[in-house]
Design a protein around this motif. Structure first.
Motif, PDB file in Angstrom:
ATOM      1  N   ILE A 170       0.828  -1.200   0.000  1.00 19.47           N
ATOM      2  CA  ILE A 170       0.000   0.000   0.000  1.00 19.47           C
ATOM      3  C   ILE A 170       0.867   1.256   0.000  1.00 19.47           C
ATOM      4  N   GLU A 171       0.452   2.221  -0.798  1.00 21.56           N
ATOM      5  CA  GLU A 171       1.130   3.505  -0.810  1.00 21.56           C
ATOM      6  C   GLU A 171       0.393   4.464   0.114  1.00 21.56           C
ATOM      7  N   LEU A 172       1.133   5.131   0.948  1.00 21.65           N
ATOM      8  CA  LEU A 172       0.550   6.095   1.887  1.00 21.65           C
ATOM      9  C   LEU A 172       1.182   7.460   1.648  1.00 21.65           C
ATOM     10  N   LYS A 173       0.316   8.440   1.346  1.00 19.00           N
ATOM     11  CA  LYS A 173       0.818   9.812   1.169  1.00 19.00           C
ATOM     12  C   LYS A 173       1.007  10.459   2.533  1.00 19.00           C
TER      13      LYS A 173
ATOM     14  N   ASN B 191      -8.442  12.052  -3.967  1.00 16.07           N
ATOM     15  CA  ASN B 191      -7.194  11.472  -3.461  1.00 16.07           C
ATOM     16  C   ASN B 191      -7.338  11.216  -1.972  1.00 16.07           C
ATOM     17  N   GLY B 193      -5.314   9.420  -0.124  1.00 13.72           N
ATOM     18  CA  GLY B 193      -4.039   9.333   0.590  1.00 13.72           C
ATOM     19  C   GLY B 193      -3.463   7.932   0.652  1.00 13.72           C
ATOM     20  N   THR B 194      -4.313   6.911   0.418  1.00 12.44           N
ATOM     21  CA  THR B 194      -3.745   5.564   0.349  1.00 12.44           C
ATOM     22  C   THR B 194      -4.187   4.906  -0.946  1.00 12.44           C
ATOM     23  N   ARG B 195      -3.354   3.971  -1.402  1.00  9.10           N
ATOM     24  CA  ARG B 195      -3.676   3.267  -2.642  1.00  9.10           C
ATOM     25  C   ARG B 195      -3.119   1.854  -2.522  1.00  9.10           C
ATOM     26  N   VAL B 196      -3.975   0.863  -2.767  1.00  8.34           N
ATOM     27  CA  VAL B 196      -3.487  -0.522  -2.785  1.00  8.34           C
ATOM     28  C   VAL B 196      -2.745  -0.721  -4.098  1.00  8.34           C
ATOM     29  N   LEU B 197      -1.469  -1.077  -4.027  1.00 11.58           N
ATOM     30  CA  LEU B 197      -0.692  -1.264  -5.249  1.00 11.58           C
ATOM     31  C   LEU B 197      -0.864  -2.677  -5.772  1.00 11.58           C
ATOM     32  N   ARG B 198      -0.821  -3.648  -4.855  1.00 15.25           N
ATOM     33  CA  ARG B 198      -1.064  -5.037  -5.256  1.00 15.25           C
ATOM     34  C   ARG B 198      -1.151  -5.916  -4.026  1.00 15.25           C
TER      35      ARG B 198
END
Ligand SMILES: Cc1cc2nc3c(=O)[nH]c(=O)nc-3n(C[C@H](O)[C@H](O)[C@H](O)COP(=O)(O)OP(=O)(O)OC[C@H]3O[C@@H](n4cnc5c(N)ncnc54)[C@H](O)[C@@H]3O)c2cc1C
Lengths: 265, 333
Positions: A170-173, B191, B193-198
């Motif tokens: 997961i990417e967290l800004k 946006n 602030g979080t995004r599941v990449l995989r």
């Protein structure tokens, strides 16, 4: 750009292997065991120290608790934190997770200018794991829970592995908040020299009044807590005692039980 | 805090991953149905995901009167902030009295955000729910590493609680049950602030679903010896578990860890081999139906929670067990 600022939220907890329970009053008898930093929070602090080693910056630890929680903050300073703040006031006592989160979030606001907040996944005495995500919500920042690994870190984002049954990348800004599991690292021990230095360090102590410019202090402590413990029960030790199989036939007897209970299919 | 009487009915969070409902959601519906019937009120579920219309029906078959469905491609993977926004809007509108969420890692990450946004109380990881004489919810949870049970009430609405997996019974699905699926307009956020990449890794074992677990502790001498336990486990149709020290030493993956900082399990049969029975280990397995302890030390605390025990060296007992079970299952000697 100014330097990276990480805030670590820690709680002082009793050593759960030693602490006694006061059955009559239905509370943990905190005088029966020395206090220490919640073990999961040590992983949070270690995570912060490793990020600081990479990117530079400073680490502030914040704790809410009774005056004696100061020793846990000294421990955090000995381990490498730069600044420690203790939120301590009778009006903060008796707080549930919402009131605790509100108080901690208010202190974070007052400190200001942070990039990342790190918490342990839960505390060993409360065992809720709720304070991290609640603080994030109250500060209107994103969060990721159950982080077991940090893959990438920069000033404006983290890429982390989060354990949600299966593990997700997961990417967290940033600014954002993470809660970390015990597997993320092995917390370092402070040296004797570090401990001596920390003994002399200044710890900021903030009362409810000190936070009144950023918070409604009626939301602190017991009065700000929507949940209350109405009863505590000590479960009866199971009446049935353990049947011990002995001698030559022990294994056969046990497998008989398996058959009887239908576990051999 | 708003007028209590405005609030009515029970809402449950229906958790899905990859389009499949987590079984805990059906358990919440089972308990929710019972409570709703006693209160004479409605039971609803909130479901967020993508292409979930058919799946929503399953919730009705399992006891829901209404399903509030948020269906959108951006909801396919969980996004806690986006989920929270949509759920909070719904709760503010329908005003349920109680809101139950499964105490999975996802539930325990989402529920606190929702509770904080609603400024309501949240009780973690409950193992029982009762109604008092006024119809107020008593939430029961283990505390102090499972040594005590706290009864908790909440003075704000909705009362929010996360519920431990495998505590409540689900209803037998009834495909003739009628209910309403209400499609909601999805609020989107540019946006979050979080995004599941995989997905990074599938768990190697789903130990909380296992019916039979053979666990090893520091009584094991080397990592390879898990083979012995695995053989016994497979013979019984079960899986291998572990105490924490062996996980910390890297002998076996964390997915196998049972206890306070690992998984909570509730199998039909739990066999503890060379495990002392520390409070932190017991916290994860004491609700197993049958507990068997194999330990060389007759005073080990594990015998205090075990139903059956053999005092002895696991390196002798386990091979004998394997032999005896093989004999009875396959008749060979
Ligand atoms: C915050 C925190 C969280 C924790 N979380 C967990 C958790 O989730 N899960 C967990 O398990 N622990 C957890 N622990 C650790 C826990 O306190 C114990 O240290 C741990 O459970 C002990 O593991 P064990 O029983 O395998 O080892 P030990 O306590 O060392 O017991 C080994 C047992 O094996 C027996 N034995 C030795 N040789 C043999 C033999 N040949 N045959 C048969 N028996 C033999 C011994 O008699 C002994 O009883 C946690 C601790 C803390 C502080």
């Amino acid at each position: 750009m100014n330097e990276m600022h990480i805030i670590v939220l820690i709680k002082e907890v009793p050593d759960m292997n030693k602490v006694k329970f006061d059955a009559e009053r239905g509370v943990i008898d905190r005088s029966s065991a020395p206090g220490e930093i919640n073990p999961f929070d040590l992983n949070a602090l270690e995570t912060a120290l490793q990020i600081k080693e990479k990117l530079g910056g400073k680490i502030t630890v914040i704790s809410m608790g009774p005056p004696q929680a100061e020793r846990s903050l000294r421990d955090a300073l000995a381990r490498g934190a730069d600044r420690a703040i203790l939120l301590t006031d009778k009006r903060m006592a008796g707080a549930d997770t919402l009131a605790t989160s509100y108080t901690l979030a208010s202190a974070v606001k007052k400190v200001g200018n942070f990039d990342l907040i790190i918490c342990g996944e839960k505390t060993v005495d409360g065992d809720t794991g709720q304070v991290g995500p609640e603080v994030a919500e109250l500060l209107k920042i994103p969060h990721v829970s159950y982080v077991s690994e940090i893959r990438e870190v920069s000033r404006d984002r983290l890429i982390v592995v989060s354990e949600l049954g299966d593990a997700y990348l997961i990417e967290l800004k940033l600014p954002g908040l993470i809660t970390v599991t015990k597997d993320i690292n092995e917390p370092r021990l402070p040296t004797f020299k570090d401990k001596m230095r920390a003994r002399k360090a200044v710890i900021d102590k903030w009362t409810a009044e000190d936070l009144s410019d950023v918070a409604d202090i009626n939301k602190f402590g017991f009065s700000g807590s929507p949940t209350m413990v109405v009863k505590v029960i000590i479960p009866q030790e199971r009446v049935k005692s353990c049947q011990i199989f002995k001698g030559e036939n022990a294994v056969k007897d046990l497998v008989d039980i398996f058959e009887k209970k239908g576990v051999l299919k | 805090m708003k007028n209590e009487s405005e609030y009515s009915g029970i809402l449950i969070f229906a958790e899905q991953q990859e389009g499949k409902i987590h079984p805990i959601s059906f358990e919440l519906l089972g308990k929710g149905r019972e409570l709703a019937d006693r209160l004479g009120e409605e039971l609803s579920a909130v479901l967020l995901g993508h292409n979930m219309k058919d799946v929503a029906k399953e919730l009705i078959y399992h006891g829901a009167d209404k399903v509030y469905l948020f269906d959108h491609p951006s909801l396919r993977d969980f996004d806690i902030v986006l989920y929270k926004e949509n759920i909070v809007d719904l709760v503010k509108e329908i005003k349920p009295k109680f809101f139950l969420v499964g105490a999975t890692h996802l539930g325990r990450s989402l529920a606190p955000r929702v509770a904080a946004a609603l400024e309501t109380g949240l009780t973690a990881d409950c193992i029982d729910l009762q109604l008092d004489e006024k119809g107020d919810l008593i939430q029961i949870r283990p505390a102090f590493t499972g040594n005590i049970l706290a009864h908790i009430k909440t003075r704000t609405r909705p009362v929010m609680t996360t519920i431990r997996y495998k505590i409540f019974e689900k209803m037998k699905p009834d495909t003739s049950r009628k209910g309403e699926i209400i499609e909601r307009k999805v609020k989107l956020i540019e946006n979050t602030g979080t995004r599941v990449l995989r997905k990074e890794r599938e768990r190697t074992v789903n130990i909380s679903d296992a019916e039979i677990i053979v666990s090893g502790g520091r009584g094991l001498k080397k990592p390879e010896d898990f083979k012995l336990l695995r053989e016994l486990a497979e013979l019984l149709g079960g899986v291998v578990g572990s105490s924490r020290p062996l996980v910390d030493q890297g002998w076996i993956s964390k997915d196998h860890q049972v206890g306070f900082s690992g998984n909570t399990v509730k199998p039909k049969l739990y066999i503890a081999c060379g495990i002392s029975g520390s409070p932190q280990h017991l916290a994860g397995m004491r609700d197993s139906k049958i507990i068997v302890a194999i330990n060389i030390d007759p005073s080990a605390p594990i015998f205090r929670v075990a139903d059956y025990g053999i005092v002895g060296d696991l390196y002798e007992i386990v091979p004998q067990l394997i032999k005896e079970i093989k004999k009875r299952k396959f008749g060979d000697d």
